[in-house]
Design an enzyme around this catalytic site. Structure first.
Site, short mmCIF file in Angstrom:
data_model
loop_
_atom_site.label_atom_id
_atom_site.label_comp_id
_atom_site.label_asym_id
_atom_site.label_seq_id
_atom_site.Cartn_x
_atom_site.Cartn_y
_atom_site.Cartn_z
N HIS A 30 11.89 -8.22 4.92
CA HIS A 30 10.59 -7.60 4.32
C HIS A 30 9.38 -7.32 5.31
O HIS A 30 9.00 -6.39 5.70
CB HIS A 30 10.19 -7.97 2.97
CG HIS A 30 9.12 -7.37 2.53
ND1 HIS A 30 8.53 -6.09 2.26
CD2 HIS A 30 7.82 -7.87 2.27
CE1 HIS A 30 7.20 -5.92 1.91
NE2 HIS A 30 6.83 -6.99 1.72
N HIS A 54 1.82 -10.93 6.33
CA HIS A 54 1.00 -10.13 4.82
C HIS A 54 1.23 -10.83 4.00
O HIS A 54 0.34 -11.19 3.01
CB HIS A 54 1.34 -8.62 4.97
CG HIS A 54 2.43 -8.38 4.12
ND1 HIS A 54 3.62 -8.03 5.11
CD2 HIS A 54 3.12 -8.34 2.98
CE1 HIS A 54 4.41 -7.89 3.95
NE2 HIS A 54 4.05 -7.93 2.90
N ASP A 55 2.35 -11.60 3.82
CA ASP A 55 2.78 -12.35 2.46
C ASP A 55 2.78 -13.96 2.73
O ASP A 55 2.81 -14.65 1.82
CB ASP A 55 4.09 -11.95 2.05
CG ASP A 55 4.30 -10.74 1.19
OD1 ASP A 55 3.30 -10.44 0.63
OD2 ASP A 55 5.38 -10.16 1.19
N GLU A 58 -0.17 -15.47 0.53
CA GLU A 58 0.30 -15.28 -0.97
C GLU A 58 1.42 -16.11 -1.25
O GLU A 58 1.52 -16.63 -2.41
CB GLU A 58 0.42 -13.95 -1.08
CG GLU A 58 0.26 -13.46 -2.55
CD GLU A 58 0.48 -12.17 -2.79
OE1 GLU A 58 1.26 -11.40 -3.34
OE2 GLU A 58 -0.64 -11.31 -2.09
N ASP A 59 2.68 -16.25 -0.67
CA ASP A 59 3.94 -16.66 -1.04
C ASP A 59 4.32 -17.84 -0.33
O ASP A 59 5.42 -18.23 -0.67
CB ASP A 59 4.63 -15.68 -0.95
CG ASP A 59 4.58 -14.16 -1.69
OD1 ASP A 59 4.04 -14.49 -2.77
OD2 ASP A 59 5.18 -13.29 -1.26
N ASP A 122 3.69 -2.36 4.01
CA ASP A 122 4.18 -3.39 2.78
C ASP A 122 4.66 -2.78 1.71
O ASP A 122 5.91 -2.71 1.24
CB ASP A 122 3.16 -4.22 2.30
CG ASP A 122 3.50 -5.14 1.19
OD1 ASP A 122 4.70 -5.65 1.05
OD2 ASP A 122 2.62 -5.37 0.22
#
Length: 188
Positions: A30, A54-55, A58-59, A122
């Site tokens: 992704h 980008h993630d 957050e993840d 995204d």
């Protein structure tokens, strides 16, 4: 080694062993797809690195300070623009609406084209995945998400498209809007 190559290695390490919950594919595909989409709009290495990362905040357990230390303020700012306050003390289902409203508000108020590129990259990657799942499962695909209402999902993805419409001259934005129309036809 370039910043982008460092970001790729960093993202590979941070997302090691993770899988996309909806499609079951290795998670790293992704952010790699998001970086490829961003590269169709810009060659700015900070933007491409942020698309890869980008993630991560957050993840995973990686902090924004770690991103800043490894890749600089600009990449950290771009990653921060994509990082939601997940409110870990509450269930994701209970916080979905407030998180998405906050994100849309910030995105709408932001006039930084690079932020818009990372967001579009995204969300276009997400919409490509949704389109594949929609073809297979129809609206049942939303049962795998924190927000199970196709109407609420449609609101969010349409709002993102409107917020990044300064990129409407790009093939990526046009593909995004096409997929939003396809996946959410008849929902709203």
């Amino acid at each position: 080694m370039s910043k982008f190559e460092d970001a790729l290695r960093f993202a590979l390490d941070a997302h090691r062993g993770m899988r996309r919950k909806r499609a079951g594919i290795p998670y790293i595909l992704h952010p790699m797809e998001a970086a490829t989409i961003a590269a169709s709009i810009t060659d700015d290495e900070d933007v491409l690195s942020a698309a890869l990362l980008h993630d991560v905040v957050e993840d995973t357990t990686v902090s924004l300070d770690e991103i800043r230390e490894a890749f600089g303020d600009r990449v950290a700012e771009l990653v921060a623009s994509e990082t939601e306050n997940k409110r870990p003390e509450q269930s994701p289902e209970d916080t979905w609406d407030v998180r998405k409203r906050e994100s849309i508000k910030e995105l709408t108020e932001c006039d930084d084209r690079d932020v818009h590129i990372v967001w579009l990259a995204d969300k276009l990657s997400n919409m490509r995945s949704f389109a594949r799942l929609y073809e297979r499962d129809g609206n049942d695909l939303w049962q795998n998400f924190n927000q199970k209402s196709p109407t609420r999902q449609a609101w969010y993805y349409e709002a993102v498209g409107e917020a990044v419409s300064d990129l409407s001259e790009t093939a990526a934005w046009r593909e995004y809007m096409f997929l939003v129309d396809m996946v959410f036809k008849g929902v709203v």
